[in-house]
Enzyme design. Structure first.
Site, mmCIF file in Angstrom:
data_model
loop_
_atom_site.group_PDB
_atom_site.id
_atom_site.type_symbol
_atom_site.label_atom_id
_atom_site.label_comp_id
_atom_site.label_asym_id
_atom_site.label_seq_id
_atom_site.Cartn_x
_atom_site.Cartn_y
_atom_site.Cartn_z
ATOM 1 N N LEU A 156 11.275 1.352 6.823
ATOM 2 C CA LEU A 156 10.690 1.924 5.613
ATOM 3 C C LEU A 156 11.432 3.216 5.272
ATOM 4 O O LEU A 156 11.647 4.058 6.148
ATOM 5 C CB LEU A 156 9.202 2.219 5.823
ATOM 6 C CG LEU A 156 8.506 2.644 4.545
ATOM 7 C CD1 LEU A 156 8.225 1.433 3.661
ATOM 8 C CD2 LEU A 156 7.213 3.374 4.831
ATOM 9 N N GLU A 197 12.831 2.791 13.805
ATOM 10 C CA GLU A 197 11.841 3.762 13.303
ATOM 11 C C GLU A 197 10.618 3.709 14.200
ATOM 12 O O GLU A 197 10.595 2.941 15.171
ATOM 13 C CB GLU A 197 11.455 3.450 11.845
ATOM 14 C CG GLU A 197 10.762 2.104 11.657
ATOM 15 C CD GLU A 197 10.278 1.851 10.227
ATOM 16 O OE1 GLU A 197 10.095 2.803 9.463
ATOM 17 O OE2 GLU A 197 10.076 0.670 9.881
ATOM 18 N N HIS A 220 -1.092 -21.333 0.716
ATOM 19 C CA HIS A 220 -0.011 -20.401 1.041
ATOM 20 C C HIS A 220 0.747 -19.981 -0.211
ATOM 21 O O HIS A 220 0.880 -18.802 -0.506
ATOM 22 C CB HIS A 220 0.936 -21.013 2.080
ATOM 23 C CG HIS A 220 0.340 -21.028 3.448
ATOM 24 N ND1 HIS A 220 -0.794 -21.737 3.774
ATOM 25 C CD2 HIS A 220 0.730 -20.412 4.584
ATOM 26 C CE1 HIS A 220 -1.082 -21.549 5.041
ATOM 27 N NE2 HIS A 220 -0.171 -20.750 5.567
ATOM 28 N N ARG A 237 7.926 4.015 -4.874
ATOM 29 C CA ARG A 237 8.057 3.073 -3.748
ATOM 30 C C ARG A 237 7.049 1.932 -3.886
ATOM 31 O O ARG A 237 7.356 0.783 -3.565
ATOM 32 C CB ARG A 237 7.881 3.816 -2.417
ATOM 33 C CG ARG A 237 8.195 2.941 -1.215
ATOM 34 C CD ARG A 237 8.246 3.732 0.078
ATOM 35 N NE ARG A 237 6.955 4.318 0.415
ATOM 36 C CZ ARG A 237 6.760 5.150 1.443
ATOM 37 N NH1 ARG A 237 7.760 5.505 2.225
ATOM 38 N NH2 ARG A 237 5.552 5.643 1.682
ATOM 39 N N LYS A 292 6.491 -1.867 1.868
ATOM 40 C CA LYS A 292 5.304 -1.298 2.531
ATOM 41 C C LYS A 292 4.161 -2.301 2.402
ATOM 42 O O LYS A 292 3.231 -2.128 1.615
ATOM 43 C CB LYS A 292 4.958 0.071 1.924
ATOM 44 C CG LYS A 292 4.159 0.957 2.882
ATOM 45 C CD LYS A 292 4.299 2.397 2.502
ATOM 46 C CE LYS A 292 3.325 3.318 3.229
ATOM 47 N NZ LYS A 292 3.461 3.339 4.676
ATOM 48 N N ARG A 320 -7.693 -20.356 -0.835
ATOM 49 C CA ARG A 320 -6.601 -20.159 0.126
ATOM 50 C C ARG A 320 -5.573 -21.290 0.090
ATOM 51 O O ARG A 320 -5.858 -22.407 0.519
ATOM 52 C CB ARG A 320 -7.191 -20.029 1.542
ATOM 53 C CG ARG A 320 -6.128 -19.710 2.596
ATOM 54 C CD ARG A 320 -6.728 -19.622 3.978
ATOM 55 N NE ARG A 320 -5.712 -19.307 4.967
ATOM 56 C CZ ARG A 320 -4.885 -20.203 5.496
ATOM 57 N NH1 ARG A 320 -4.971 -21.467 5.143
ATOM 58 N NH2 ARG A 320 -3.984 -19.829 6.376
ATOM 59 N N TYR A 351 0.831 -1.205 0.000
ATOM 60 C CA TYR A 351 0.000 0.000 0.000
ATOM 61 C C TYR A 351 0.864 1.252 0.000
ATOM 62 O O TYR A 351 2.073 1.193 0.230
ATOM 63 C CB TYR A 351 -0.948 0.005 1.204
ATOM 64 C CG TYR A 351 -0.290 0.338 2.529
ATOM 65 C CD1 TYR A 351 0.528 -0.576 3.169
ATOM 66 C CD2 TYR A 351 -0.465 1.592 3.121
ATOM 67 C CE1 TYR A 351 1.147 -0.260 4.369
ATOM 68 C CE2 TYR A 351 0.152 1.911 4.323
ATOM 69 C CZ TYR A 351 0.955 0.980 4.942
ATOM 70 O OH TYR A 351 1.576 1.299 6.132
#
Ligand code: PDD
Length: 288
Positions: free
Chosen positions: A207, A183, A106, A56, A151, A104, A37
């Site tokens: 990040l 951070e 993995h 990014r 991210k 679903r 995101y």
């Protein structure tokens, strides 16, 4: 005057409203957090530094092996359209790309189609006030993985850390790996000592924040402030003259207290103030 409509959204190929977006329970973002995101600032009704965020985003997607099915130009245009349609002047655009929808398992199937969700959020006045009043933060052991440079939607340690801060009436939690400051749960950290700005050199453990990058490359030079990117340990942080944290949504937030320790004399420092001012000018000027 454009009427405010903060529910406008974009999902895959169409503009819609948030209440009408239908996301499958088999979206891998939903059950694995398998996606990435970005959050881009909106100031004066314009997106700020959108190209930095998109660079990014594509890097995060590459590292996650999520194929790019949409061009950066198209995403830039979608940002602008959402801001225009919503009528917001101050706030942010949220953009999320999940790996796609599949039963679903993995390991993921070959050739998945990513799902793209975008919507706008109005600025949070309480969060913005912290830039003026200063904030208290707590410190926590960093229990995240080795790729915090991506991210990713997987933010469990970050949300648990932010919640711990909230319970202690603090605005943010700073992550440490042993003695080393990494951070914040959703921010990067800077300190000032003898007029010099310090921040941790970016690597896979944190990040590489856009606000951080703009401070290092544009804001600090404008203010004539020298920066060094170097390891910060707990002792150095607690002896700092000034400390602040940065993010797209919070801006530059002065820190006046870390756990039970007051930062310097507890007042907001003049280097932090001048950086805030120069950053505000940069936002007024705008950045593609
Ligand atoms: N968070 N570090 C982490 C872990 C973050 O989540 C963020 C931003 C930052 C600062 O990056 P930037 O300056 O590019 O916003 C650093 C966003 C705002 C969020 O999750 O909402």
């Amino acid at each position: 005057m454009v009427e405010l409509n903060t529910t406008v959204a974009f999902y895959n190929h169409e503009f819609t409203t948030l209440d009408k977006v239908q996301i499958s329970p088999l979206d891998r973002g939903y059950y694995f957090g398998d996606g990435v995101y970005e959050v881009t600032k909106v100031h004066n009704g314009r997106c700020f530094a959108a190209s930095y965020h998109l660079d990014r985003l594509y890097r995060s997607m590459r590292l996650m092996e999520i194929p790019a099915t949409i061009a950066p130009d198209e995403l830039t245009e979608l940002h602008d359209t959402l801001v225009q349609e919503s009528g917001i002047r101050e706030g942010s655009v949220y953009l999320q790309v999940t790996r796609g929808t599949a039963p679903r398992t993995h390991a993921y199937p070959d050739r998945m189609t990513p799902n793209i969700l975008m919507y706008v959020t109005e600025a949070n006045a309480a969060k913005e006030e912290l830039a003026q009043t200063g904030a208290k933060v707590i410190t926590l052991e960093d229990i995240r993985w080795q790729h915090c440079d991506i991210k990713s939607l997987n933010l469990i340690p970050n949300i648990l850390g932010a919640q711990k801060a909230k319970k202690k009436r603090a605005a943010e939690a700073f992550f440490f790996r042993g003695d080393e400051l990494i951070e914040g749960t959703s921010s990067n950290v800077f300190m000032v000592r003898d007029g010099i700005l310090w921040t941790r050199a970016a690597d896979d453990l944190m990040l590489k924040g856009i606000t951080r990058q703009l401070i290092l490359t544009r804001v600090a030079p404008t203010c004539g402030v020298t920066c060094i990117e170097r390891k910060i340990d707990r002792d150095l942080l607690l002896k700092a003259d000034e400390v602040f944290y940065t993010s797209t949504t919070a801006g530059i937030v002065p820190v006046t207290q870390i756990d039970k320790e007051t930062v310097a004399n507890g007042e907001i420092g003049h280097v932090t103030r001048s950086l805030q001012e120069a950053y505000a000018h940069l936002m007024e000027d705008g950045l593609p």
